[in-house]
Design an enzyme around this catalytic site. Structure first.
Site, short mmCIF file in Angstrom:
data_model
loop_
_atom_site.label_atom_id
_atom_site.label_comp_id
_atom_site.label_asym_id
_atom_site.label_seq_id
_atom_site.Cartn_x
_atom_site.Cartn_y
_atom_site.Cartn_z
N MET A 77 9.03 24.45 -1.22
CA MET A 77 8.22 23.43 -1.86
C MET A 77 9.05 22.53 -2.77
SD MET A 77 4.83 23.80 -4.27
CE MET A 77 3.75 24.24 -2.90
N TYR A 101 13.18 31.89 2.75
CA TYR A 101 11.96 32.50 3.24
C TYR A 101 12.06 32.82 4.74
CZ TYR A 101 9.30 31.19 -0.97
OH TYR A 101 8.83 31.06 -2.25
N ARG A 154 -10.53 -0.28 14.99
CA ARG A 154 -10.40 0.52 13.77
C ARG A 154 -11.36 0.00 12.71
NH1 ARG A 154 -4.48 1.12 11.14
NH2 ARG A 154 -4.87 -1.08 10.65
N LYS A 169 0.84 -1.20 0.00
CA LYS A 169 0.00 0.00 0.00
C LYS A 169 0.88 1.25 0.00
CE LYS A 169 -0.37 0.06 5.06
NZ LYS A 169 -1.28 0.04 6.23
#
Length: 374
Positions: free
Chosen positions: A314, A265, A132, A38
């Site tokens: 980013m 930044y 769950r 997964k």
């Protein structure tokens, strides 16, 4: 290894194979592995990892969603693909068409899926204390009803251990209780003349800390990729796991920055003396934790450590290379992995960021090229 891309993850398939056999060696001989692939195989590339495991004999896989399962099937992955999470009964046709195996997350859900009239393979999930997903182990009649559907085909029954990663006395006692409750359910199913199919409960830590559990399948996730969720965890089985993933990027620019001139930044880094700064072509959109620079994060360039400076952006971040000679544009930067005698592990980054290795590797984004080596 160099690529033309700005950032890449090297996936060592030989290490993946080694880890598989180390985990198999720890398990009883009758127990097979259901590889958990997964979240893009924990960031390692779900399609390529599953196809490679197929080639070396793995025929059981687990994913989180139907989308992940369909992607594997469309790319030729053979064998059982179990969806661990919820799938809307409205997707019954897809479950049937792609020959996927769906988890019955509750008796009510099982009835709803059965009403769709499709011959879908399923595993019944038993909640033994995780709270769950799954039908509670206390609801015996409801559990038994899952084994008498009209259309569904039950070929497995499983649960999930919630604290098998801990060897603390209380956690071991809780795991022991979960195992007892699960075994009681399995015994009841069989006593009613019903077939639970393949029985399984162990994930990575269940294998490493409770290797003698004699069920049909075990579901390694993070350990398959050569990692523990926390590097400092103690485990019973000393499997010699090898990290499968290294993460690298490129120096895109080298600049001399005078003293007292801010970098990045927010002016979070203002050097007190002249420094040389290298910009690295990977950022938080690619999976680099934004708080890593604030918590002692560093990378390796030319086999030496270079501290992160300022804010991670980013698409890139900056490091101080003042003390490293001859750093130039195009140099390889190691974020996870080995360079010379130095190594940065996913576990170290996880510790610096207050999380687990599972998150660090699974968050590596799609812009990062995966390069498979053996």
């Amino acid at each position: 290894m160099r690529t033309s891309n700005r950032a890449w993850a090297e996936i060592n398939l030989a290490h993946l194979k080694h880890n598989l056999f180390e985990l198999m060696r720890a398990l009883p001989s009758r127990c097979s592995v259901m590889a958990v692939v997964k979240a893009n195989a924990y960031g390692h590339g779900g399609i390529e990892v599953a196809k490679f495991l197929n080639e070396i004999g793995v025929i059981h896989f687990a994913v989180a969603s139907i989308e992940e399962a369909i992607e594997l099937r469309r790319h030729g992955v053979q064998g059982e693909i179990l969806i661990l999470g919820y799938t809307s009964p409205d997707r019954a046709d897809d479950l049937f068409s792609y020959q996927l195996t769906q988890t019955i997350v509750s008796a009510d859900y099982g009835r709803a899926l059965d009403e769709r009239g499709r011959k879908i393979k399923v595993h019944v999930k038993i909640d033994t204390g995780m709270h769950r997903l799954g039908e509670s182990h206390r609801n015996t009649d409801e559990i038994l009803s899952c084994f008498n559907p009209i259309h569904l085909r039950v070929n497995g029954t499983y649960s999930h251990l919630s604290v098998s990663d801990s060897l603390d006395r209380e956690k071991v006692a809780f795991t022991t209780m979960q195992l007892a409750q699960f075994n009681a359910v399995i015994d009841r199913i069989r006593s009613e003349g019903l077939n639970p199919g393949n029985v399984h409960i162990q994930s990575s830590y269940g294998i490493l800390n409770y290797p003698d559990i004699a069920f049909d399948l075990a579901r390694p996730g993070i350990a398959l990729y050569g990692l523990l969720s926390n590097e400092e965890d103690r485990v019973v089985t000393q499997a010699k796991l090898q990290p499968v993933l290294s993460l690298r990027a490129t120096v895109s620019q080298v600049s001399d920055v005078p003293a007292h001139h801010p970098v990045g930044y927010g002016h979070k880094f203002i050097p007190s003396q002249d420094v040389r700064i290298a910009t690295v072509s990977i950022g938080y959109a690619d999976g680099i934790p934004k708080n890593l620079a604030d918590n002692g994060g560093y990378v390796l360039i030319r086999g030496q450590r270079a501290n992160m400076t300022g804010s991670i952006c980013m698409d890139q971040f900056m490091v101080d290379v003042t003390s490293i000679e001859e750093v130039r544009q195009g140099d390889t930067v190691t974020i996870i992995g080995q360079d010379g005698t130095e190594t940065i592990t996913a576990g170290l980054i996880a510790k610096q960021c207050g999380t687990v290795t599972n998150e660090i590797v699974s968050r590596i984004g799609s812009r990062v090229e995966r390069v498979y080596v053996s």
